[in-house]
Scaffold this active site. Structure first.
Site, mmCIF file in Angstrom:
data_model
loop_
_atom_site.group_PDB
_atom_site.id
_atom_site.type_symbol
_atom_site.label_atom_id
_atom_site.label_comp_id
_atom_site.label_asym_id
_atom_site.label_seq_id
_atom_site.Cartn_x
_atom_site.Cartn_y
_atom_site.Cartn_z
ATOM 1 N N GLY A 1048 0.782 -1.223 0.000
ATOM 2 C CA GLY A 1048 0.000 0.000 0.000
ATOM 3 C C GLY A 1048 0.813 1.272 0.000
ATOM 4 N N ILE A 1049 2.131 1.183 -0.192
ATOM 5 C CA ILE A 1049 2.987 2.369 -0.142
ATOM 6 C C ILE A 1049 2.711 3.279 -1.334
ATOM 7 C CG2 ILE A 1049 5.384 3.150 -0.287
ATOM 8 C CD1 ILE A 1049 6.160 0.744 1.411
ATOM 9 N N TYR A 1084 -3.615 2.620 -10.579
ATOM 10 C CA TYR A 1084 -4.066 3.988 -10.844
ATOM 11 C C TYR A 1084 -5.576 4.045 -11.092
ATOM 12 C CZ TYR A 1084 0.909 4.945 -11.280
ATOM 13 O OH TYR A 1084 2.249 5.062 -11.038
#
Length: 1124
Positions: A1048-1049, A1084
């Site tokens: 999740g970075i 994205y």
């Protein structure tokens, strides 16, 4: 009168010849002896005799099988292979039947029907009982071998159990039974003709025969047809711990297979010797060797059988049999009936029938407790080996120690006397001869290892010999023999140089005679070096009580006896003569008879294991298994050829041997390079796996978008380019993507994301949920696990964080508190069961009490950060993409090992340092450059990678020049740093490029980077003057270090970039995404970005990268809050 000749004392003394040295007469025949030294042709004949003898021994010991009998020939009480083969065919016709499959239910029903038929047709004085046993949940925790550090949990297993007792004395026999066991289930990739339908078939035919004999038995016989063996020996454990008949068992016999057919030999016996002693007496074709047991127990052979459960859990002694022919097909599609040699089942069946009739009628069947008592009092384990598959030698370890001690003591006494008589020169000569043996071993291993190393560099496959094992003779045995000869000859030259100094002191001998004597003496010392070599091995083996030490006795005593009988000189005054060929032949006859077949068989077994060598694909060098095989061959050659090669140095055979080995090695390389010999065939296939992975790894509490892809990897060393070229499904191969399958990891493999979204749904993905987390003096966390549709899963628990745990299923305790072991900081839970197995579990974690990491080692702690829990669930389902890949799989490949679909979930520890996203500062410069380079240029290595990092660093510090009115900043995600606990040095508004001018003493560790700006270099310009667009922020250089991905970075960096863009007053944010990176596109899109179609004919700017890279232009509208 004749005059007496005048004599005097002085005249007699003048005419008497001078006194000659005692060895002077020996020199007269030395020239003729040296002329008759062995010629090259003699050595060719001798080599042919030795090779043929070794092959003959191997054939009679392992290939000579009995003729199959029909039912009519065997009769009611005999064993018929023809009948047993019918059972094998019926079971394999069901196809693969792993635990939980419908085909396994069909196989169980077939076996059940057959044993019911045996019961119906049993002799009227025999009582036959049949039990279709349904095992409940249980847990098996073995402390040694393959399953160390694991808990094997099972549920909903079904077994067929058959008990045969004499009808008129049932109570006595029922209390003392003999267990014969094997498993019905197979791995998912094969119908299992060898492993272990052949074993089940033998048991069915044995049970039929025993049911006609048992009226005279004093002990009962139980036949266990279990399921769950392939899932961690669960079937045997469930029977031993849950079935009431298990308490009556006194002896266990397990039938297994590590190949298809051949002679089924004993590879584990004991610990009590009673069973192996009776088998040796009763068996018609005894086969077995203590060497196999030593290798298996040492862990060299990475496998396990039900016998481990019977021995460790039930405390039973007994025998473990296994078929080992065609080991390369083990657990592959080629474990099929066509490769089952005729006579294989007859061999095992007749041996087992004779053995069972003997021990079932014996009144001396030992009780298990009595066995333990006798073992403790000295009645110890057995040494056993067969001779030509006809006789079996069995003796106790205690007798072996006495025998070995006697041989060692006598050898040392003889050597001491010899060295005492020979003086210092003999002692030095002995040392130099030992040096020659060491050089022989070093050179042999070096030559063969060099060949093993270069083969993967020039061959299409690192293991080109799998389908043609004889190829190792040219690739490894020839260099090993050449190296052994070279090393020994170097030792011979050193020894000869020393002996020349010794003999030169004897001035009565001419230089020519001395030169000849030195050669003969050196030859003898080389031969005697073999005695020392095997004596050392015998001493070591005897000290550690290694059963295989019997080999050293046979390779020491007969050659030493032959030498003492035909060659030994009792006084140093006698000059040496050439060694007789009779000495060699007499000395090697017994060792070749005892051990040559065994050496050949184990070489074949090791070659077959190459197919499944790499348990973590790509985790070991491609040449490593070649080194293992070449070293084994080199050691065998040095140990056994030391006597033979000592004869070569005075013969004309040196050049012939060098030429022959070089030609053989060269021809083997040509065959490999030309492709004339293929490494794999349809019948000897490469082991591969095709797995549809749905990866939902991430930190707990953060929603993760599952990543779907097909993973193709192989347990056989070598690249997969040839296979991928034929499959043509968009695969990319390499070491860039490490796939963690919990129980193992794939370091090299191939993967494709194309068309992998169908055939599964998010409802299939397992879940981990924290129900409670108490943080008092002892931290306890309750986690609920839902495996959804899966009844086969693996869970890894981080034992560096968790001290202990409890697992419950359907509120029933499966794994209790205490007695956990770990391997590499992980404890693995492996679950398997039938369709009625539980899917929901409760896990209670007890955290270890330890301090948080200090500031000094925070970076190291961050980099070593590991998940708290890792879960993989396997689903027996073929997705459309997987079906297409399997349909195109080359014929020389076979599936091996895993189930067909897999979901992975990871649960990260909440105690890990917090991830903070902030603007980059000066002290982050180097790590930002390092993250950028390692992400975008991972293939670069030192020194190029270092130069690139310096270049990136300079570009970031000096190249962040931006037009007036534009903004740019570099964001970093760091671990180990808290914003609230940071001490800054610097000026608030001072910036260098995109970096904050402040400097922190608590900087943390950079795990990800992102650049966001309003420069609009890669956005289409507006108007005829091509003005920069305003109000649009642009994201670039998004990179996360490999070991921190899927956590999740990147999402947090994007969220921070959006917040930054809003603060600048931007109304939207844009980026370019690589078309060949579906994972990034999905990321994205999940964050709200949409693809913008470029108008036809438009030339919108793109990032300056390779012209082959195509991009999607993506944009997202920002809801900019109104500022007041």
């Amino acid at each position: 009168m004749r005059k007496r000749p005048e004599t005097s004392r002085s005249s007699n003394s003048q005419q008497r010849p001078p006194k000659q040295p005692p060895y002077a007469n020996s020199t007269t025949n030395l020239s003729s002896s040296m002329k008759s030294i062995r010629s090259g042709s003699v050595w060719i004949i001798l080599s042919a005799v030795i090779i043929y003898s070794c092959y003959s021994v191997h054939y009679y010991q392992f290939e000579n099988l009995p003729s199959p009998l029909t039912a009519e020939q065997a009769g009611k009480r005999g064993f018929s292979e023809i009948q047993a083969i019918k059972h094998v065919k019926a079971l394999t016709d069901f196809g693969p039947h792993p635990v939980g499959s419908e085909s396994l239910d069909l196989a169980l029903q077939y076996v059940l029907a057959e044993v019911e038929n045996i019961k119906k047709n049993a002799y009227y004085e025999v009582d036959v009982e049949v039990d279709f046993f349904h095992a409940k949940t249980g847990a098996n925790r073995l402390t040694s071998g393959l399953f160390r550090g694991k808990t094997l949990v099972y549920a909903d297993l079904k077994h067929v159990v058959l008990r045969i007792l004499p009808k008129f004395t049932p109570n006595q026999a029922a209390d003392n039974t003999i267990l014969v066991s094997s498993h019905i289930d197979t791995v998912f990739s094969t119908g299992g003709a060898g492993d272990c339908s052949s074993c089940v078939a033998v048991m069915l035919e044995l049970a039929r025969g025993i049911s006609q004999w048992a009226h005279g038995f004093k002990n009962g016989v139980i036949f266990l047809f279990n399921t769950g063996e392939e899932e961690g020996l669960s079937g045997a454990h469930s029977f031993i711990t849950q079935h009431p008949w298990s308490k009556t068992i006194r002896l266990a016999v397990d039938l297994e297979a590590m190949g298809v057919g051949g002679k089924s030999g004993i590879f584990q016996a004991g610990p009590h010797p009673w069973a192996i002693e009776n088998f040796a007496s009763a068996a018609k074709y005894p086969s077995g060797n203590i060497i196999a047991q030593d290798l298996f127990s040492s862990g060299v052979i990475k496998s396990a059988t039900d016998f481990q459960v019977y021995k460790e859990v039930a405390g039973l002694s007994g025998l473990d049999f296994a078929f080992t022919d065609n080991g390369a097909v083990y657990h592959t599609k080629n474990d099929k009936l066509d490769l089952l040699k005729s006579g294989s089942l007859q061999h095992l069946g007749e041996n087992m029938l004779a053995f069972l009739l003997r021990i079932a009628s014996s009144p001396h069947l030992p009780k298990s407790k009595d066995m333990d008592k006798e073992l403790k009092t000295g009645h110890d384990s057995a040494i056993f080996f067969d001779i030509l598959g006809t006789y079996m030698i069995v003796y106790s370890q205690r007798f072996a120690s006495m025998l070995h001690n006697s041989v060692i003591l006598q050898s040392l006494l003889i050597w001491a006397a010899s060295l005492f008589m020979g003086g210092s020169s003999a002692t030095i000569s002995l040392g130099l001869s030992c040096l020659s043996a060491i050089l022989m071993l070093l050179f042999s291993i070096s030559f063969s290892a060099f060949a093993a190393f270069i083969v993967p560099q020039i061959s299409p496959s690192p293991v080109p010999y799998v389908a043609n094992p004889l190829l190792v003779l040219g690739l490894f045995a020839a260099p090993a023999l050449l190296g052994a000869l070279t090393g020994q000859h170097l030792g011979y030259l050193i020894l000869k140089k020393y002996l020349l100094i010794v003999y030169s002191k004897k001035k009565q001998l001419s230089s020519v005679v001395i030169a000849d004597l030195v050669k003969l003496e050196a030859e003898r010392w080389l031969y005697k070096a073999g005695f020392v070599q095997w004596l050392v091995l015998l001493i070591i083996g005897n000290y550690y009580k290694i059963g295989s030490s019997y080999l050293a006795v046979f390779w020491l005593v007969p050659p030493a006896f032959a030498y003492g009988l035909l060659e030994a000189t009792l006084t140093p005054a006698r000059l040496p003569k050439p060694l007789k060929l009779a000495t060699l032949l007499m000395g090697l006859a017994v060792p070749i008879l005892i051990s040559s077949g065994t050496f050949i068989r184990f070489a074949g077994t090791i070659i077959g294991m190459a197919v499944r060598f790499d348990r973590n694909p790509g985790g070991t060098p491609e040449w490593l298994w070649n080194i293992v095989i070449s070293t084994f061959i080199a050691v065998c050659i040095c140990l056994t050829f030391i006597y033979v090669l000592s004869y070569v140095h005075l013969s004309g055979a040196k050049r012939s041997i060098i030429l022959a080995t070089s030609i053989l090695f060269g021809l083997s390389l040509i065959l490999v390079l030309s492709g004339f010999i293929q490494p794999f065939t349809e019948d000897t296939a490469r082991a591969v796996n095709v797995v549809h992975v749905v990866d939902a790894s991430g930190r707990y509490g953060e929603k993760q978008d599952p990543l779907s892809y097909i993973s193709l990897f192989s347990n056989t060393p070598g690249k997969l380019e040839k296979e991928v070229e034929q499959i043509k499904e968009g695969f990319t191969c390499g070491k860039d993507k490490v796939v963690d399958f919990v129980a193992f990891s794939v370091n090299y493999g191939c993967w494709t994301h194309d068309d992998t979204e169908s055939g599964w749904s998010e409802s299939d993905i397992p879940t981990l949920h924290v129900d409670s987390d108490t943080k008092g003096e002892e931290r306890i966390t309750q986690v609920s696990i839902d495996t959804k549709f899966s009844t086969r899963w693996s869970l890894a628990i981080n034992t560096k964080e968790i001290e202990d745990f409890i697992l419950k299923g359907n509120s029933e305790e499966l794994i209790p508190y205490g007695n956990k072991t770990s391997v590499d900081g992980w404890h693995h839970i492996q679950f398997s069961g039938g369709n009625d197995s539980p899917r929901k579990f409760e896990l209670t974690l007890f955290w270890s009490v330890k301090s948080m990491p200090s500031a000094d080692n925070v970076d190291r702690t961050i980099q070593d950060q590991r998940p708290l829990l890792k879960l993989r669930t396997d689903v027996d389902r073929l997705t459309p993409k997987t079906e297409r890949v399997l349909a195109k799989l080359p014929t020389w490949c076979s599936l091996f090992g895993l189930c067909r679909a897999s979901q992975v979930a990871e649960f990260y520890p909440t105690v890990s340092p917090e991830i903070v996203v902030r603007e980059a500062r000066l002290e982050d410069c180097w790590e930002v450059a390092e993250t950028h380079c390692s992400s975008f240029f991972p293939e670069y290595s030192f020194p190029l990678d270092f130069v690139l990092r310096v270049d990136r660093l300079a570009a970031m510090l000096s190249g962040f020049s931006i037009p007036n009115g534009c903004r740019r900043t570099c964001l970093v995600a760091v671990i180990g740093s808290s914003v609230d606990q940071t001490f800054y040095i610097g000026i608030e508004d001072f910036k260098i490029g995109g970096f904050d001018g402040k400097f922190s003493l608590n900087r943390g560790y950079v795990t990800g980077i992102l650049t966001v700006d309003t420069v609009a270099d890669f956005l289409p310009r507006k108007g005829p003057l091509r003005q920069r667009r305003t109000g649009i922020a642009y994201i670039s250089n998004v990179a996360v270090r490999e070991r921190f991905r899927r956590k999740g970075i990147a999402k947090r960096l994007i969220a921070k970039a959006e917040a930054q863009a809003r603060s600048w007053g931007c109304r939207s944010i844009a980026l370019h995404c690589d078309l060949n990176n579906p994972g990034a596109t999905k990321l994205y899109k999940g964050q709200g970005f949409k693809c913008i179609k470029v108008p036809e004919g438009a030339s919108w700017p793109q990032p300056k990268t390779s012209p082959d890279i195509k991009f999607n232009f993506m944009m997202k509208l920002l809801n900019t809050p109104i500022t007041t």
